[in-house]
Every structure is written in C-alpha cells, then in structure tokens.
Design a protein around this motif. Sequence first.
Motif, PDB file in Angstrom:
ATOM      1  N   GLU A  64       0.835  -1.198   0.000  1.00 60.90           N
ATOM      2  CA  GLU A  64       0.000   0.000   0.000  1.00 60.90           C
ATOM      3  C   GLU A  64       0.869   1.246   0.000  1.00 60.90           C
ATOM      4  O   GLU A  64       1.986   1.238   0.505  1.00 60.90           O
ATOM      5  N   LEU A  65       0.329   2.325  -0.567  1.00 66.83           N
ATOM      6  CA  LEU A  65       0.942   3.634  -0.506  1.00 66.83           C
ATOM      7  C   LEU A  65      -0.076   4.551   0.144  1.00 66.83           C
ATOM      8  O   LEU A  65      -1.179   4.738  -0.381  1.00 66.83           O
ATOM      9  N   LEU A  66       0.279   5.085   1.315  1.00 67.68           N
ATOM     10  CA  LEU A  66      -0.631   5.939   2.068  1.00 67.68           C
ATOM     11  C   LEU A  66      -0.562   7.374   1.537  1.00 67.68           C
ATOM     12  O   LEU A  66       0.437   7.770   0.929  1.00 67.68           O
ATOM     13  N   PRO A  67      -1.610   8.170   1.760  1.00 71.13           N
ATOM     14  CA  PRO A  67      -1.645   9.527   1.213  1.00 71.13           C
ATOM     15  C   PRO A  67      -0.476  10.417   1.644  1.00 71.13           C
ATOM     16  O   PRO A  67      -0.096  11.325   0.917  1.00 71.13           O
ATOM     17  N   ASP A  68       0.120  10.152   2.800  1.00 69.67           N
ATOM     18  CA  ASP A  68       1.235  10.977   3.263  1.00 69.67           C
ATOM     19  C   ASP A  68       2.581  10.491   2.721  1.00 69.67           C
ATOM     20  O   ASP A  68       3.633  11.005   3.080  1.00 69.67           O
TER      21      ASP A  68
END
Length: 66
Positions: free
Chosen positions: A45-49
């Motif tokens: 996953e790539l988180l928004p931050d």
Amino acid sequence: MCSHRPACPSADSPDHHTAVIVSAHPEQGWSLLCNGTIVFDDTGELLPDGRVVDPHRTLGTLAVAV
C-alpha cells in the motif's frame, strides 16, 4: 476525501484498507481507495502521506513429491 455515509475509515485507521474503491486499475495492479490510499495487487500500500506499507501476504510452502 470521503463524502458518502457512513464515512470510510481514514488512512491512519487500522482498517484503512476497507475503504471504498474509487478508481480500479486491475490491468496495472492497483486501486485508489476513497481515503487516498493506493492498494496494490501484491498487498502493498501507498498511504496519502507517502508512507509505504510493505506487502503482507503470507507465502505458502512448496510441496515436493518424493
């Protein structure tokens, strides 16, 4: 980002991956969730931050015929 009710869990929530898919790209192996998280087919996953969550799928063992 989430405007529907009930609201999706935030990207910081432990269950953030249960948010609604707003854009799916299975041919490229990723989907964008309502909370801004990008999830990949390999379970990464790539988180928004910008933080990265490593893939967390378990790998099975190979059976060897003797």
